[in-house]
Design an enzyme around this catalytic site. Structure first.
Site, PDB file in Angstrom:
ATOM      1  N   TYR A  95       0.795  -1.238   0.000  1.00 11.58           N
ATOM      2  CA  TYR A  95       0.000   0.000   0.000  1.00 11.58           C
ATOM      3  C   TYR A  95       0.824   1.284   0.000  1.00 11.58           C
ATOM      4  O   TYR A  95       0.258   2.371  -0.071  1.00 11.58           O
ATOM      5  CB  TYR A  95      -0.955  -0.005   1.207  1.00 11.58           C
ATOM      6  N   HIS A 132      -9.443   0.487  -5.502  1.00 15.69           N
ATOM      7  CA  HIS A 132      -8.557  -0.399  -4.737  1.00 15.69           C
ATOM      8  C   HIS A 132      -7.141   0.077  -5.024  1.00 15.69           C
ATOM      9  O   HIS A 132      -6.746   0.206  -6.196  1.00 15.69           O
ATOM     10  CB  HIS A 132      -8.688  -1.865  -5.162  1.00 15.69           C
TER      11      HIS A 132
HETATM   12  C1  DQA Z   1      -7.867  -2.704  -0.667  1.00 17.75           C
HETATM   13  C2  DQA Z   1      -7.784  -4.171  -1.064  1.00 17.75           C
HETATM   14  C3  DQA Z   1      -8.546  -5.033  -0.067  1.00 17.75           C
HETATM   15  O1  DQA Z   1      -8.478  -6.400  -0.452  1.00 17.75           O
HETATM   16  C4  DQA Z   1      -7.935  -4.885   1.297  1.00 17.75           C
HETATM   17  O2  DQA Z   1      -8.670  -5.636   2.247  1.00 17.75           O
HETATM   18  C5  DQA Z   1      -7.798  -3.477   1.734  1.00 17.75           C
HETATM   19  C6  DQA Z   1      -7.398  -2.473   0.750  1.00 17.75           C
HETATM   20  C7  DQA Z   1      -7.023  -1.824  -1.606  1.00 17.75           C
HETATM   21  O3  DQA Z   1      -7.219  -0.607  -1.576  1.00 17.75           O
HETATM   22  O4  DQA Z   1      -6.145  -2.333  -2.318  1.00 17.75           O
HETATM   23  O5  DQA Z   1      -7.891  -3.166   2.904  1.00 17.75           O
HETATM   24  O6  DQA Z   1      -9.213  -2.267  -0.804  1.00 17.75           O
END
Ligand code: DQA
Length: 141
Positions: free
Chosen positions: A23, A100
């Site tokens: 992330y 996402h």
């Molecule tokens: C997410 C992807 C999801 O699978 C994960 O649980 C998240 C973040 C993303 O932004 O990539 O918390 O939504």
């Protein structure tokens, strides 16, 4: 001025320190300051909750009486599990673009289903935090 509302789900308050290989190292608060600086002609708001019902309440109130013109939603893990949030998206009449940060389709099997997508205008996936910029752009066009 148009109002675009960002709604973030569970654990997105930990961006910057959480699984930084996936992330990134920037907090959402920091990224949001940049968003506001870039989108000067738009009122941007942000809401984050780790609680499913609070996300539903927020989406419902954003949909009432023209409270906003569009919603950018990253429902995080709830994207893959929450029939309740998916039902809310079916019930409201505001355009929603999903984000996402990571490419969920290249990750574990359980992340490859997004229950929200059928009710969304579109989905930005796997492009990092700039996905929020792109989602706003889509809602403003
Ligand atoms: C997410 C992807 C999801 O699978 C994960 O649980 C998240 C973040 C993303 O932004 O990539 O918390 O939504």
């Amino acid at each position: 001025m148009k109002h675009i509302a960002i709604v973030n789900g569970p654990n997105l308050n930990l961006l910057g320190t959480r699984e930084t290989d996936i992330y990134g190292k920037q907090s959402f608060e920091d990224y949001f300051l940049g968003l506001q600086a870039r989108w000067t002609g738009v009122t941007l708001s942000q809401f984050q909750s780790n609680v499913e019902g609070e996300i539903i309440n927020q989406l419902q109130s954003l949909a009432k009486g023209g409270a906003c013109d569009g919603i950018v939603l990253n429902a995080a893990a709830y994207s893959h599990t929450s029939i309740a949030i998916a039902d809310t998206l079916k019930a409201i009449d505001v355009p929603v673009v999903l984000v996402h940060i990571s490419n969920v389709f290249a990750r574990e099997e359980e992340r490859k289903t997004d229950l929200m997508v059928a009710s969304a205008k579109g989905l930005v996936c796997g492009l990092g935090l700039q996905g929020y910029d792109l989602a706003i752009r889509a809602l403003m066009s």
